[in-house]
Motif scaffolding. Sequence first.
Motif, PDB file in Angstrom:
ATOM      1  N   ALA A 100       0.838  -1.206   0.000  1.00  0.00           N
ATOM      2  CA  ALA A 100       0.000   0.000   0.000  1.00  0.00           C
ATOM      3  C   ALA A 100       0.868   1.249   0.000  1.00  0.00           C
ATOM      4  O   ALA A 100       0.587   2.224  -0.718  1.00  0.00           O
ATOM      5  CB  ALA A 100      -0.929  -0.004   1.205  1.00  0.00           C
ATOM      6  N   HIS A 101       1.935   1.225   0.764  1.00  0.00           N
ATOM      7  CA  HIS A 101       2.844   2.377   0.797  1.00  0.00           C
ATOM      8  C   HIS A 101       3.608   2.516  -0.515  1.00  0.00           C
ATOM      9  O   HIS A 101       3.865   3.631  -0.976  1.00  0.00           O
ATOM     10  CB  HIS A 101       3.804   2.261   1.975  1.00  0.00           C
ATOM     11  N   ARG A 102       3.951   1.415  -1.123  1.00  0.00           N
ATOM     12  CA  ARG A 102       4.613   1.479  -2.425  1.00  0.00           C
ATOM     13  C   ARG A 102       3.689   2.087  -3.472  1.00  0.00           C
ATOM     14  O   ARG A 102       4.131   2.834  -4.353  1.00  0.00           O
ATOM     15  CB  ARG A 102       5.038   0.077  -2.864  1.00  0.00           C
ATOM     16  N   ALA A 103       2.400   1.794  -3.349  1.00  0.00           N
ATOM     17  CA  ALA A 103       1.426   2.337  -4.303  1.00  0.00           C
ATOM     18  C   ALA A 103       1.258   3.838  -4.126  1.00  0.00           C
ATOM     19  O   ALA A 103       1.282   4.600  -5.104  1.00  0.00           O
ATOM     20  CB  ALA A 103       0.079   1.634  -4.139  1.00  0.00           C
ATOM     21  N   ILE A 104       1.105   4.294  -2.887  1.00  0.00           N
ATOM     22  CA  ILE A 104       0.884   5.728  -2.697  1.00  0.00           C
ATOM     23  C   ILE A 104       2.175   6.516  -2.937  1.00  0.00           C
ATOM     24  O   ILE A 104       2.131   7.708  -3.217  1.00  0.00           O
ATOM     25  CB  ILE A 104       0.299   6.059  -1.311  1.00  0.00           C
ATOM     26  N   ALA A 105       3.321   5.833  -2.840  1.00  0.00           N
ATOM     27  CA  ALA A 105       4.589   6.505  -3.121  1.00  0.00           C
ATOM     28  C   ALA A 105       4.668   6.968  -4.567  1.00  0.00           C
ATOM     29  O   ALA A 105       5.418   7.890  -4.897  1.00  0.00           O
ATOM     30  CB  ALA A 105       5.755   5.571  -2.806  1.00  0.00           C
ATOM     31  N   LYS A 106       3.872   6.349  -5.412  1.00  0.00           N
ATOM     32  CA  LYS A 106       3.884   6.691  -6.836  1.00  0.00           C
ATOM     33  C   LYS A 106       2.906   7.816  -7.178  1.00  0.00           C
ATOM     34  O   LYS A 106       2.847   8.266  -8.315  1.00  0.00           O
ATOM     35  CB  LYS A 106       3.529   5.452  -7.664  1.00  0.00           C
ATOM     36  N   VAL A 107       2.149   8.260  -6.175  1.00  0.00           N
ATOM     37  CA  VAL A 107       1.140   9.291  -6.404  1.00  0.00           C
ATOM     38  C   VAL A 107       1.751  10.669  -6.153  1.00  0.00           C
ATOM     39  O   VAL A 107       2.112  10.992  -5.019  1.00  0.00           O
ATOM     40  CB  VAL A 107      -0.080   9.097  -5.481  1.00  0.00           C
TER      41      VAL A 107
END
Length: 202
Positions: A83-90
Amino acid sequence: MKIAVYGATGMVGSQIVAEAARRGHEVTAISRKGTPVEGAAVARAADLADAETYREIAEANDAVVLATSPDRTGGPREPYVEAHRAIAKVPAAARLYMVGGFGGLKAPDGTPIKDTPDFPAIYKGESDAAFAAYEALRDAGTGVTVQAPAAVIAPGERTGKYVTAVDVPAAGESISSQDFAVAALDELERPQFSGKFFTASN
């Protein structure tokens, strides 16, 4: 200031909501069920893994606080890290503020406390996951600021007094969740540790 708090129903998240509201900030309390939280102007249901919702929330707020934690019931912890890896891309202009773990701080020889021989094995998996989530945000260039508690954090008294340190434990072995929230709002209002991994203790 408009502040969104993920994990707003937890011990730490709820105190950050309360402290922010106490200071007159507009708070959006985010949890999986959208449970109302005292002091929050808005309660919203969202999962941290939902990057599109995170994008919307980050665009609508000045700061986003991640007060979530890895699974503590024996379940898998990789979804938390992902989940943190995903939001890191935002990409987002909002300041990103993460509640980290004591194990991510460093011992005198530079070893992460979570990797030292005396670190309790029962907390090792949780601490590893929390640090991996932090690394995902850090390495993506989000400018995340991380605030770790002292070795012990529990509900207690709001004294408004605390000491801080960067990367290593501060003096004092414990902090109340109320004073942890005071330190968090002090940093959000008057940044001193932007982009750093710091800690606060009583």
